[in-house]
Enzyme design. Structure first.
Site, PDB file in Angstrom:
ATOM      1  N   ASP A 106       0.901  -1.384  -0.144  1.00 12.59           N
ATOM      2  CA  ASP A 106      -0.083  -0.184  -0.079  1.00 12.59           C
ATOM      3  C   ASP A 106       0.862   1.099   0.008  1.00 12.59           C
ATOM      4  O   ASP A 106       0.332   2.323  -0.575  1.00 12.59           O
ATOM      5  CB  ASP A 106      -1.024  -0.081   1.112  1.00 12.59           C
ATOM      6  CG  ASP A 106      -0.301  -0.136   2.436  1.00 12.59           C
ATOM      7  OD1 ASP A 106       0.861  -0.086   2.645  1.00 12.59           O
ATOM      8  OD2 ASP A 106      -0.891  -0.245   3.597  1.00 12.59           O
ATOM      9  N   GLU A 107       1.859   1.155   0.250  1.00 17.07           N
ATOM     10  CA  GLU A 107       2.800   2.256   0.484  1.00 17.07           C
ATOM     11  C   GLU A 107       3.475   3.005  -0.998  1.00 17.07           C
ATOM     12  O   GLU A 107       3.701   4.149  -0.750  1.00 17.07           O
ATOM     13  CB  GLU A 107       4.195   1.998   1.409  1.00 17.07           C
ATOM     14  CG  GLU A 107       4.018   1.493   2.732  1.00 17.07           C
ATOM     15  CD  GLU A 107       5.277   1.952   3.589  1.00 17.07           C
ATOM     16  OE1 GLU A 107       6.074   2.605   3.235  1.00 17.07           O
ATOM     17  OE2 GLU A 107       5.341   1.089   4.508  1.00 17.07           O
ATOM     18  N   TYR A 129      12.022   2.576  -0.034  1.00 23.39           N
ATOM     19  CA  TYR A 129      11.277   0.949   0.065  1.00 23.39           C
ATOM     20  C   TYR A 129      10.142   1.279  -0.925  1.00 23.39           C
ATOM     21  O   TYR A 129      10.019   0.507  -1.966  1.00 23.39           O
ATOM     22  CB  TYR A 129      10.983   0.637   1.501  1.00 23.39           C
ATOM     23  CG  TYR A 129       9.752  -0.398   1.245  1.00 23.39           C
ATOM     24  CD1 TYR A 129       9.937  -1.672   0.593  1.00 23.39           C
ATOM     25  CD2 TYR A 129       8.655  -0.422   1.693  1.00 23.39           C
ATOM     26  CE1 TYR A 129       9.107  -2.669   0.493  1.00 23.39           C
ATOM     27  CE2 TYR A 129       7.541  -1.159   1.710  1.00 23.39           C
ATOM     28  CZ  TYR A 129       7.776  -2.400   1.230  1.00 23.39           C
ATOM     29  OH  TYR A 129       6.888  -3.456   1.016  1.00 23.39           O
TER      30      TYR A 129
END
Length: 323
Positions: A106-107, A129
């Site tokens: 979801d990031e 990331y």
């Protein structure tokens, strides 16, 4: 003779280990190949693996995933998450694999406190990331756009449960409190996270494996949300049962925030719901099972104690530093 030969990359990791357990229970006629020691960045090895094992399906979990670490070791994240994914999907394409499921996060959407992200929302990653995972999605989806190679991308909320390395927030807080140490919260702790129990996420991947459509993206989310500060308070109450409300702050330590800390990742998962999946495990049940597991399994990792340190105060831009 096996009905299908299924490759799981990173199968000894947290989420993938739960997925493998579910696969073995649901599909006794499948051969499950766990690639965890081999290097997905080794092109020759990956090509040879597909030639020898004659793989039908790939579930790609292998990745560098810790946001904190990505700020001071970004080159490692680029290498594994982007380059390694390119090597893997190329080898799978050349081997004419039937289905390739790529596990993302979801990031990639970036932070939000109000807007609910759908699968068509723009990607706006705010940490190394997330940026590496967004790039790896582009690599994978290019094989669908150019060759109609049957890839699927998944984006899940925060997952918790047994088997998770204690660098992540829930096992870290549990382990700290079980050792009579304070929860170390980045900044104010007002940032929120949606938490899914590990077996629920494993079931989501099996649903996508069975019913997911090639070329599609699926959010794997939940409506259950806590701020990091609320999470710490709940864990203090559960683990330190005699602590009063007025004593809660004695078990919480606010440390320096990471350079970027998204406020939240609310996702709309109706697309996956239409395939028949919804989360089943209530928070109260899942967190108690998780706490119990860490009482006796924390030392499964030889370096687990090192994972309990807060985010390093000096962030290196060029290379890695040991905590």
């Amino acid at each position: 003779m096996f009905e299908k030969r299924l490759l799981v990359t990173g199968g000894a990791g947290f989420i993938a280990s739960h997925v493998i357990i579910c696969l073995l229970e649901r599909y006794p006629d499948y051969l499950i190949i766990n690639l965890d020691k081999g290097d997905i960045c080794d092109e020759h090895f990956m090509k040879l693996l597909f030639e020898i094992e004659r793989i039908h399906i790939v579930l790609h979990f292998a990745a560098q995933t810790h946001v904190d670490k990505s700020f001071w070791c970004s080159s490692e994240f680029k290498n594994v998450n982007i380059y390694g994914t390119e090597i893997l999907v190329k080898a799978a394409y050349q081997a004419n694999v039937e289905k390739f499921i790529h596990v993302s996060t979801d990031e990639v959407y970036g932070g939000s406190i109000k807007e609910e992200f759908s699968e068509t929302s723009p990607r706006c990653p705010t940490n190394p990331y997330a940026a590496s995972k967004a790039a790896s999605e582009c690599v994978v989806m290019s094989y669908w756009e150019n060759f109609k190679f049957p890839v699927i991308v998944t984006r899940s909320s925060n997952v918790y449960g047994p088997h998770q390395y204690p660098e992540k927030v829930i096992p870290k807080f549990i382990a700290l409190l079980q050792r009579n140490r304070k929860c170390c919260i980045h900044g104010t702790g007002n940032q929120t996270r949606h938490f899914l129990y590990a077996t629920d996420v494993a079931e989501a991947f099996l649903t996508i494996l069975e019913k997911g459509e090639p070329g599609e993206v699926y959010n794997v989310g939940t409506n259950f949300v806590l701020s990091v500060f609320q999470l710490a308070k709940e864990l203090v109450h559960l683990i330190k049962e005699t602590v009063s409300e007025s004593e809660l702050e004695l078990w919480i330590d606010h440390v320096n925030d990471r350079p970027s800390n998204d406020l939240g990742y609310p996702m709309n998962s109706k697309k996956l719901h239409r395939l028949g999946w919804k989360p089943k495990v209530p928070w109260e049940e899942g967190i108690r099972k998780t706490i119990k597991w860490y009482e006796t399994n924390f030392h499964n990792w030889s370096d687990a104690e090192n994972a309990l340190a807060p985010f390093p105060s000096s962030v290196l831009q060029d290379g890695c530093q040991q905590l």
